[in-house]
Design a protein around this motif. Sequence first.
Motif, PDB file in Angstrom:
ATOM      1  N   GLN A   1     -55.050  13.761  25.074  1.00 32.21           N
ATOM      2  CA  GLN A   1     -55.432  12.940  26.222  1.00 32.21           C
ATOM      3  C   GLN A   1     -54.212  12.494  27.014  1.00 32.21           C
ATOM      4  O   GLN A   1     -54.232  12.475  28.240  1.00 32.21           O
ATOM      5  CB  GLN A   1     -56.241  11.727  25.768  1.00 32.21           C
ATOM      6  CG  GLN A   1     -57.627  12.075  25.294  1.00 32.21           C
ATOM      7  CD  GLN A   1     -58.372  10.881  24.729  1.00 32.21           C
ATOM      8  OE1 GLN A   1     -57.790   9.856  24.394  1.00 32.21           O
ATOM      9  NE2 GLN A   1     -59.691  11.023  24.605  1.00 32.21           N
ATOM     10  N   LYS A   2     -53.123  12.153  26.338  1.00 31.67           N
ATOM     11  CA  LYS A   2     -51.897  11.757  27.024  1.00 31.67           C
ATOM     12  C   LYS A   2     -51.315  12.922  27.810  1.00 31.67           C
ATOM     13  O   LYS A   2     -50.881  12.759  28.952  1.00 31.67           O
ATOM     14  CB  LYS A   2     -50.861  11.229  26.028  1.00 31.67           C
ATOM     15  CG  LYS A   2     -49.591  10.726  26.714  1.00 31.67           C
ATOM     16  CD  LYS A   2     -48.539  10.308  25.724  1.00 31.67           C
ATOM     17  CE  LYS A   2     -47.277   9.802  26.351  1.00 31.67           C
ATOM     18  NZ  LYS A   2     -46.823  10.450  27.538  1.00 31.67           N
ATOM     19  N   GLN A   3     -51.327  14.106  27.231  1.00 30.92           N
ATOM     20  CA  GLN A   3     -50.830  15.289  27.939  1.00 30.92           C
ATOM     21  C   GLN A   3     -51.650  15.553  29.193  1.00 30.92           C
ATOM     22  O   GLN A   3     -51.107  15.896  30.245  1.00 30.92           O
ATOM     23  CB  GLN A   3     -50.846  16.513  27.028  1.00 30.92           C
ATOM     24  CG  GLN A   3     -49.788  16.496  25.955  1.00 30.92           C
ATOM     25  CD  GLN A   3     -49.924  17.659  24.988  1.00 30.92           C
ATOM     26  OE1 GLN A   3     -50.911  18.380  24.982  1.00 30.92           O
ATOM     27  NE2 GLN A   3     -48.906  17.823  24.141  1.00 30.92           N
ATOM     28  N   GLU A   4     -52.956  15.380  29.113  1.00 34.94           N
ATOM     29  CA  GLU A   4     -53.818  15.604  30.275  1.00 34.94           C
ATOM     30  C   GLU A   4     -53.560  14.546  31.352  1.00 34.94           C
ATOM     31  O   GLU A   4     -53.504  14.856  32.541  1.00 34.94           O
ATOM     32  CB  GLU A   4     -55.291  15.603  29.853  1.00 34.94           C
ATOM     33  CG  GLU A   4     -56.262  15.816  30.990  1.00 34.94           C
ATOM     34  CD  GLU A   4     -56.185  17.186  31.656  1.00 34.94           C
ATOM     35  OE1 GLU A   4     -56.893  17.378  32.657  1.00 34.94           O
ATOM     36  OE2 GLU A   4     -55.417  18.055  31.216  1.00 34.94           O
ATOM     37  N   ARG A   5     -53.389  13.287  30.944  1.00 33.58           N
ATOM     38  CA  ARG A   5     -53.077  12.235  31.917  1.00 33.58           C
ATOM     39  C   ARG A   5     -51.747  12.529  32.617  1.00 33.58           C
ATOM     40  O   ARG A   5     -51.631  12.381  33.833  1.00 33.58           O
ATOM     41  CB  ARG A   5     -53.000  10.862  31.234  1.00 33.58           C
ATOM     42  CG  ARG A   5     -54.329  10.223  30.959  1.00 33.58           C
ATOM     43  CD  ARG A   5     -54.188   8.766  30.530  1.00 33.58           C
ATOM     44  NE  ARG A   5     -53.227   8.534  29.472  1.00 33.58           N
ATOM     45  CZ  ARG A   5     -53.512   8.529  28.173  1.00 33.58           C
ATOM     46  NH1 ARG A   5     -54.744   8.738  27.774  1.00 33.58           N
ATOM     47  NH2 ARG A   5     -52.571   8.300  27.276  1.00 33.58           N
TER      48      ARG A   5
ATOM     49  N   MET B   1     -51.218  13.293  36.584  1.00 35.59           N
ATOM     50  CA  MET B   1     -50.320  12.427  37.338  1.00 35.59           C
ATOM     51  C   MET B   1     -49.256  13.251  38.057  1.00 35.59           C
ATOM     52  O   MET B   1     -48.942  12.992  39.221  1.00 35.59           O
ATOM     53  CB  MET B   1     -49.672  11.405  36.398  1.00 35.59           C
ATOM     54  CG  MET B   1     -48.916  10.318  37.115  1.00 35.59           C
ATOM     55  SD  MET B   1     -49.946   9.220  38.131  1.00 35.59           S
ATOM     56  CE  MET B   1     -50.902   8.393  36.903  1.00 35.59           C
ATOM     57  N   GLN B   2     -48.725  14.257  37.384  1.00 34.32           N
ATOM     58  CA  GLN B   2     -47.715  15.113  38.007  1.00 34.32           C
ATOM     59  C   GLN B   2     -48.307  15.867  39.201  1.00 34.32           C
ATOM     60  O   GLN B   2     -47.681  15.932  40.265  1.00 34.32           O
ATOM     61  CB  GLN B   2     -47.159  16.099  36.982  1.00 34.32           C
ATOM     62  CG  GLN B   2     -46.075  16.996  37.531  1.00 34.32           C
ATOM     63  CD  GLN B   2     -45.553  17.967  36.473  1.00 34.32           C
ATOM     64  OE1 GLN B   2     -46.115  18.112  35.403  1.00 34.32           O
ATOM     65  NE2 GLN B   2     -44.468  18.628  36.811  1.00 34.32           N
ATOM     66  N   ILE B   3     -49.499  16.392  39.058  1.00 37.22           N
ATOM     67  CA  ILE B   3     -50.156  17.105  40.163  1.00 37.22           C
ATOM     68  C   ILE B   3     -50.425  16.139  41.309  1.00 37.22           C
ATOM     69  O   ILE B   3     -50.204  16.471  42.480  1.00 37.22           O
ATOM     70  CB  ILE B   3     -51.466  17.765  39.672  1.00 37.22           C
ATOM     71  CG1 ILE B   3     -51.143  18.909  38.709  1.00 37.22           C
ATOM     72  CG2 ILE B   3     -52.295  18.263  40.839  1.00 37.22           C
ATOM     73  CD1 ILE B   3     -52.342  19.458  37.970  1.00 37.22           C
ATOM     74  N   PHE B   4     -50.902  14.940  40.977  1.00 42.22           N
ATOM     75  CA  PHE B   4     -51.200  13.940  42.003  1.00 42.22           C
ATOM     76  C   PHE B   4     -49.955  13.596  42.806  1.00 42.22           C
ATOM     77  O   PHE B   4     -49.967  13.632  44.045  1.00 42.22           O
ATOM     78  CB  PHE B   4     -51.782  12.682  41.336  1.00 42.22           C
ATOM     79  CG  PHE B   4     -51.931  11.522  42.258  1.00 42.22           C
ATOM     80  CD1 PHE B   4     -52.915  11.508  43.219  1.00 42.22           C
ATOM     81  CD2 PHE B   4     -51.068  10.443  42.173  1.00 42.22           C
ATOM     82  CE1 PHE B   4     -53.050  10.421  44.091  1.00 42.22           C
ATOM     83  CE2 PHE B   4     -51.190   9.364  43.016  1.00 42.22           C
ATOM     84  CZ  PHE B   4     -52.184   9.354  43.983  1.00 42.22           C
ATOM     85  N   TYR B   5     -48.852  13.270  42.129  1.00 41.34           N
ATOM     86  CA  TYR B   5     -47.620  12.899  42.831  1.00 41.34           C
ATOM     87  C   TYR B   5     -47.083  14.059  43.671  1.00 41.34           C
ATOM     88  O   TYR B   5     -46.598  13.860  44.780  1.00 41.34           O
ATOM     89  CB  TYR B   5     -46.545  12.430  41.853  1.00 41.34           C
ATOM     90  CG  TYR B   5     -46.821  11.070  41.268  1.00 41.34           C
ATOM     91  CD1 TYR B   5     -47.406  10.050  42.011  1.00 41.34           C
ATOM     92  CD2 TYR B   5     -46.491  10.787  39.951  1.00 41.34           C
ATOM     93  CE1 TYR B   5     -47.651   8.810  41.476  1.00 41.34           C
ATOM     94  CE2 TYR B   5     -46.731   9.535  39.399  1.00 41.34           C
ATOM     95  CZ  TYR B   5     -47.316   8.555  40.174  1.00 41.34           C
ATOM     96  OH  TYR B   5     -47.559   7.317  39.639  1.00 41.34           O
ATOM     97  N   GLN B   6     -47.186  15.255  43.137  1.00 38.85           N
ATOM     98  CA  GLN B   6     -46.715  16.423  43.878  1.00 38.85           C
ATOM     99  C   GLN B   6     -47.524  16.617  45.167  1.00 38.85           C
ATOM    100  O   GLN B   6     -46.963  16.854  46.232  1.00 38.85           O
ATOM    101  CB  GLN B   6     -46.802  17.664  43.000  1.00 38.85           C
ATOM    102  CG  GLN B   6     -46.249  18.912  43.636  1.00 38.85           C
ATOM    103  CD  GLN B   6     -46.333  20.103  42.695  1.00 38.85           C
ATOM    104  OE1 GLN B   6     -47.009  20.058  41.673  1.00 38.85           O
ATOM    105  NE2 GLN B   6     -45.643  21.170  43.045  1.00 38.85           N
ATOM    106  N   LEU B   7     -48.841  16.471  45.070  1.00 38.61           N
ATOM    107  CA  LEU B   7     -49.679  16.622  46.259  1.00 38.61           C
ATOM    108  C   LEU B   7     -49.427  15.506  47.272  1.00 38.61           C
ATOM    109  O   LEU B   7     -49.410  15.758  48.484  1.00 38.61           O
ATOM    110  CB  LEU B   7     -51.161  16.648  45.874  1.00 38.61           C
ATOM    111  CG  LEU B   7     -51.680  17.942  45.274  1.00 38.61           C
ATOM    112  CD1 LEU B   7     -53.121  17.774  44.812  1.00 38.61           C
ATOM    113  CD2 LEU B   7     -51.568  19.082  46.256  1.00 38.61           C
TER     114      LEU B   7
END
Length: 166
Positions: free
Chosen positions: A73-77, A81-87
């Motif tokens: 679950q932590k890896q998925e979060r 988060m990385q995809i969100f910040y990148q976008l």
Amino acid sequence: MRLLRRIISNTCLGIGGTCLILTLVLASEALLRNQTPADKKESTDAALGFLIIGVPGSLLGGWLAYGLRQDTQKQERDRLMQIFYQLVQQQQGVLSVMDFAIASGLSGDQAKAYLDEQANEFTANFQTGEDATVYYRFPTGAANLTASFNQNPQSEPISDQIADSI
């Protein structure tokens, strides 16, 4: 390491579960069958032995499985988060549900729920496009600086701007 933890977890759960089932079988045999007291004691002792092995094995396997789930679950979060910040960086803070769903591989409902959480956390605004698409507008440093500069085009030293904002 993760594979080893999974193997140990499954082994402990398997052995522990089997021992607990054998405990029930031997205990019920001791209670339901007409046995001599010596045979009854032997069945009860065997059931107790399986119980002593089964409970810790099941607990250890469950604990390891729970830890693996938490790690996943932590890896998925972290991935989301990385995809969100990148976008947010790439699109200067303007995202649609479809943009995030495509980039993350989430369903539309899951992407919308995630963006709603982030919108609450970062106080994003919403805009509706001409095609009725809802766009999330997340505040970014560059966007805020540009908006601030457009409202106050007079140039003043950055130290004065910082002092004014505090």
